[in-house]
Design a protein around this motif. Structure first.
Motif, short mmCIF file in Angstrom:
data_model
loop_
_atom_site.label_atom_id
_atom_site.label_comp_id
_atom_site.label_asym_id
_atom_site.label_seq_id
_atom_site.Cartn_x
_atom_site.Cartn_y
_atom_site.Cartn_z
N ALA A 155 0.83 -1.21 0.00
CA ALA A 155 0.00 0.00 0.00
C ALA A 155 0.86 1.25 0.00
O ALA A 155 0.51 2.26 -0.63
CB ALA A 155 -0.94 0.00 1.20
N ASP A 156 1.99 1.21 0.68
CA ASP A 156 2.89 2.37 0.71
C ASP A 156 3.43 2.69 -0.69
O ASP A 156 3.53 3.85 -1.07
CB ASP A 156 4.06 2.12 1.66
CG ASP A 156 3.59 1.94 3.10
OD1 ASP A 156 2.52 2.49 3.44
OD2 ASP A 156 4.29 1.24 3.87
N GLN A 157 3.74 1.65 -1.45
CA GLN A 157 4.22 1.87 -2.81
C GLN A 157 3.12 2.46 -3.69
O GLN A 157 3.38 3.34 -4.52
CB GLN A 157 4.73 0.55 -3.40
CG GLN A 157 5.95 0.01 -2.69
CD GLN A 157 6.32 -1.38 -3.15
OE1 GLN A 157 5.52 -2.07 -3.79
NE2 GLN A 157 7.53 -1.81 -2.81
N ILE A 158 1.91 1.99 -3.51
CA ILE A 158 0.78 2.53 -4.28
C ILE A 158 0.57 4.01 -3.93
O ILE A 158 0.36 4.85 -4.81
CB ILE A 158 -0.50 1.72 -4.02
CG1 ILE A 158 -0.34 0.28 -4.50
CG2 ILE A 158 -1.72 2.37 -4.64
CD1 ILE A 158 -0.20 0.15 -6.00
N ASP A 159 0.63 4.34 -2.62
CA ASP A 159 0.47 5.74 -2.20
C ASP A 159 1.57 6.62 -2.77
O ASP A 159 1.31 7.74 -3.23
CB ASP A 159 0.45 5.83 -0.67
CG ASP A 159 -0.81 5.23 -0.06
OD1 ASP A 159 -1.82 5.12 -0.79
OD2 ASP A 159 -0.76 4.87 1.13
N ALA A 160 2.80 6.11 -2.76
CA ALA A 160 3.91 6.90 -3.31
C ALA A 160 3.71 7.12 -4.81
O ALA A 160 3.94 8.24 -5.31
CB ALA A 160 5.23 6.18 -3.05
N ALA A 161 3.27 6.10 -5.54
CA ALA A 161 3.03 6.25 -6.97
C ALA A 161 1.87 7.23 -7.22
O ALA A 161 1.93 8.05 -8.14
CB ALA A 161 2.71 4.89 -7.59
N ILE A 165 2.20 10.69 -9.35
CA ILE A 165 1.33 10.99 -10.49
C ILE A 165 0.63 12.33 -10.27
O ILE A 165 0.53 13.17 -11.20
CB ILE A 165 0.30 9.86 -10.71
CG1 ILE A 165 1.02 8.62 -11.24
CG2 ILE A 165 -0.79 10.28 -11.67
CD1 ILE A 165 0.15 7.38 -11.28
N ALA A 166 0.16 12.58 -9.05
CA ALA A 166 -0.51 13.86 -8.76
C ALA A 166 0.46 15.02 -8.91
O ALA A 166 0.11 16.08 -9.47
CB ALA A 166 -1.10 13.82 -7.35
N ASP A 167 1.71 14.87 -8.44
CA ASP A 167 2.71 15.93 -8.59
C ASP A 167 3.01 16.18 -10.06
O ASP A 167 3.13 17.33 -10.49
CB ASP A 167 4.01 15.55 -7.85
CG ASP A 167 3.84 15.58 -6.34
OD1 ASP A 167 2.85 16.20 -5.86
OD2 ASP A 167 4.70 14.99 -5.64
N THR A 168 3.14 15.09 -10.82
CA THR A 168 3.41 15.25 -12.25
C THR A 168 2.25 15.94 -12.94
O THR A 168 2.45 16.83 -13.79
CB THR A 168 3.67 13.87 -12.89
OG1 THR A 168 4.73 13.23 -12.20
CG2 THR A 168 4.03 14.00 -14.35
#
Length: 194
Positions: A155-161, A165-168
């Motif tokens: 879940a942490d990896q999904i949150d980081a991705a 994506i939101a920052d990009t």
């Protein structure tokens, strides 16, 4: 060359008596003195022999296995023997079955081969469908746990991705606004003269 204890000790006693007899002047030699001297030497020799025997026994006891090691070895030997017996019985049963079933297989091979192919394909399909179903259930379970906020594995990896994506996306939006603003500022200049 090894000699027995008794032959060596009796030879040693005779040599001691001879040494005793010739080492003293002739007037002092008595049979009682010789017997006493031989008895003392025999006692000394017996004491040394007992010490050597104790030392040897102590070394044997130090190097001998304890009861746990013996029990472990017996367990391993028993397991190996049982495995060999079971393997032999299984191999013998397989050979006997093949010998008895060979004529049946030869007579029924036009029927058995297609049935075997159908069974193999059906089994493969069932196993594949089962694997896909298990995978689907695990994905649904993961998504349910993630939506409930229980933080399943990954879940942490999904949150980081998601944050990346939101920052990009926000960065692309800002760049698009800058470019749009630049183009709008350039369009009015070109429009009056066109």
């Amino acid at each position: 060359m090894e000699q027995s204890f008794f032959s060596w000790s009796s030879g040693w006693i005779v040599e001691s008596i001879d040494r005793f007899r010739f080492s003293r002047p002739r007037g002092e030699i008595t049979w009682a003195a010789m017997a006493d001297r031989a008895t003392d030497r025999a006692r000394e020799h017996a004491g040394r022999a007992q010490e050597q025997a104790r030392g040897m026994m102590q070394k044997i006891q130090e190097r001998s296995p304890n009861s746990k090691q013996v029990l472990g070895l017996l367990t391993i030997i028993t397991g190996v023997v049982v495995a060999l017996v079971i393997g032999g019985v299984t191999l013998g049963g397989t050979v006997l079955t093949l010998l008895l079933a060979s004529p049946v297989f030869l007579l029924l091979s036009p029927v058995l081969v297609p049935i075997g192919i159908v069974i193999a394909l059906a089994t493969g399909g069932f196993l594949s469908a089962s694997a896909v179903f298990v995978g689907f259930c695990s994905v649904v379970s993961w998504l349910y746990n993630y939506a409930r906020g229980r933080h399943p594995v990954g879940a942490d990896q999904i949150d980081a991705a998601k944050h990346r994506i939101a920052d990009t996306a926000s960065h692309v939006t800002e760049k698009a606004r800058e470019v749009t603003g630049y183009l709008q500022s350039r369009v009015p200049e070109a429009a009056p003269g066109a």
